[in-house]
Design an enzyme around this catalytic site. Sequence first.
Site, PDB file in Angstrom:
ATOM      1  N   GLU A   1       1.106  -1.026  -0.039  1.00 49.47           N
ATOM      2  CA  GLU A   1       0.065   0.200   0.027  1.00 49.47           C
ATOM      3  C   GLU A   1       0.812   1.180  -0.134  1.00 49.47           C
ATOM      4  O   GLU A   1       1.893   1.234   0.632  1.00 49.47           O
ATOM      5  CB  GLU A   1      -0.900   0.134   1.214  1.00 49.47           C
TER       6      GLU A   1
ATOM      7  N   LYS B   1      -9.350   1.987  -2.382  1.00 52.17           N
ATOM      8  CA  LYS B   1      -9.665   1.117  -1.079  1.00 52.17           C
ATOM      9  C   LYS B   1     -11.094   1.637  -0.609  1.00 52.17           C
ATOM     10  O   LYS B   1     -11.434   2.930  -0.516  1.00 52.17           O
ATOM     11  CB  LYS B   1      -8.544   1.717  -0.084  1.00 52.17           C
TER      12      LYS B   1
ATOM     13  N   CYS C   1      -5.253  -3.321   2.819  1.00 51.35           N
ATOM     14  CA  CYS C   1      -5.214  -3.152   4.101  1.00 51.35           C
ATOM     15  C   CYS C   1      -6.675  -3.297   4.824  1.00 51.35           C
ATOM     16  O   CYS C   1      -6.862  -4.286   5.104  1.00 51.35           O
ATOM     17  CB  CYS C   1      -4.532  -1.771   4.380  1.00 51.35           C
TER      18      CYS C   1
END
Length: 612
Positions: A81, A153, A186
Site C-alpha cells: 500500500e 480502497k 489493508c
Amino acid sequence: MYFRLRILTLCAAVLGIITLTLTGTMINTASAKSSNELQPFKVAALQFNPVLNERDKNVDQLLKVIEEAFKNGAKLVVAPEMSTTGYYYKDRDAIRPFVDTIPGTTTKRVEQLTKKYNAYVVLGLAERDPETDLFYNAAAMVGPQGYAGKYRKTHQWESEEHWAAHGDLGVPVFNTSLGKIAINICMDAAYFESARLAGLGGADILAFPTNSTAQAIAALQARAQQNGMYIISANRSNTEIDYHMIGASAIWSPMGVKLAETELLPDKSKDINEPTILYGIIDPKEYKNKNKQALANRRPELYKELMLYIAPWDYTKNTTPHDINAGIVQYEPVIGNVAANKQKVAELISASVAKAHKESNSLHIIVLPELSLTGPMDNQSIAAVKALAEAADGATTRFMANLAKANQVAVIYGLIEQEGDRLYNSAIILDKDGNFVGKYRKTHLGDSDKSWAAAGDKLAVFITPELGKIGVLIGEDAVYPEAVGVLAVNRADFIAIPSAWRGQYGSYMTIHPDMSANKYPEGSMVTWDAVAIGGQAYTLVANFVGTKAEYLGRSSLYTLDPLYGLDQPAVASGDKEEVFVVKFKTLQSQWWYNQENLVLSRRTPYYVPLIK
C-alpha cells in the site's frame, strides 16, 4: 547486490476438485486460458519500504526490486500500500505534490517492465482523479499489454481519511492470462465484504497491498478460506513517524494454507528498511476447490439486512455491558440414545454449576453442541431421524427447562425439531427460569443435514434483559460471513454456535503466533475466530468429542481483539468431556475497534452483489 534480498519460497499442493461459475464484475485485460490449461507459476510479494515524500526516488527503487523479482521468474508481483509515497500525510495539501493519476507516470514506467517480462504488477499508490481533483488510496494493475485497471480502497483507516476520498469502484475482478485477479487494500480485510465481493466476482487470486501492524494481515487466512482464492499479501517492514509495520508478508492458498511468509518484526527495533522479496507458487488447478464451491450454498435472500446502515443512531442497540460467565458443554454423545445423553448432560451441568457456586462465581449461561441429546445424524436413515424428532416444546425442551430452573442458568441447546411434515436442525434459548426466549433454525445446511432437514428462513438476534442481545448460529452457518454480518448489523452482544465439527470445514489457525499480543491457544479454529472478529461479538462454540465420526472438540471462546491485547481467546481440549467455563464482558465500547465502530464504518452502497 544493491539491496538486501531475502527470498523465501514454499509450495504446497492443495486438492481442488469442484467447478463453480459465478457472476461478478469482470474486466478483460488479456486472453485468459482455462485453469486446466495453465501451469503453476511463481509470484512475489515485495516487502518494499518507501521513503516519505520521495515519490520519484521510491519509484526508481521499486522498479529495481520489481525487475529483480521478474528476473527470478515471478509472473505476478504485488507491492505494498502507498508504495510510491510512504503512508502518513496529515491532509490533502501535504500529499498533493506526490499523487499521480492512474494510469499515469508511475504505471507508464512499470509497464516497460511488465511488457518486457510478460508479467503483472499490482502496486499501491496515492491517486489523483483528474476530473474531480479527489485523491484516493488506490492500487494499479499493470500487465503485458500495459495498464490493466485499478482499485480504490473501500474501507479506510483513520490516517488516510484526512486526505483520501472513499473508494467508489467496488471490487473489480480482472480477467488475466494468469487467472482472475482482484485487489483489496489493508483495512479492507477487517470487513468480510471486501474479499467476498472479489470471491463473488470469481477471483482466483486476491492481491493485497497493505501497511499493517497486525489486524489486516491476521484476517487473511480466513478470507482465503471463505472465498476459495489465493491471497498475496505485501506489507512493509519498518517504521514511519512512529507507525511500525510488522512485515509478515504472506501467500495463502484457497484452503487457507500458508505457502510462504516473511519474518515477523514485533517492534521498531527489528526494522528492516531494505527490500525483501517473498516468493511462492500458485497452481491454477487449485482455482477449482471446495471452498469456492461453498459460495453456491449462500442464501442471499437472508442477507438483505447487510444493506442497512443503522448508524449513527440506533435506539434498539444494547448500551449496557454484561459480565458473563459461560459454561460450554463438550462431551461424547451416544448417537441416538437420548436417555444416556440426558444423564451425561445433567451430570456435567450440575457438577459445573455446583463448582461455580462453591467458588462464588455463578454461571449465567450454558451452551451445548448442536442436536444436543441425539447427537449428529450422519449416515442415519430418515426413519431413524424422524423417530428422534419432536416439537420445539417437546421432551427435550421440558428436560432443559428443568435443568435451567434447577441450576438457575440460561441454556442454549439443539434438537431435531418437527413442525408439520418438516424437520429442522434447531437451537432454542431458555432463560434461567426455564422460560422460552427464542428459537433459531439452521439456515446453511451441512452435508449431514441435507438428507433430512429443511433450512431455516431467518437470521435473528434474541433480546434478554440479563444477558443482552444473543445471536445464534449452528454448525456450518459459521462458514458464511454474511450470516455473521447480519447478526452484527442487528447488534448481537455475543454469539453462540452449537456445533458438530470433525474438520469438515475450516482449519486450525496458522497465523504467525507472535502476531497477537495475547496469543491464540493451541487448537484455535479459523472459522470460529472469524465469527467473533468479523461480528465484533464474543463467540461461544460448543462441540462434541469422540464417536466413530471423530468429533474434534476444541469448544471455545473467541474474542474481539486479542491482536492488540484487549482480551484472550480460550480453547478446550480436543478429547476431554467437560463444561469449559469462560468469562467475558460484552460491548467493549471504549476500545479502538468494536462493534459500534464496525457498524459506523461499513460501506453499504458497495455491498449490493452480496444480496443478489
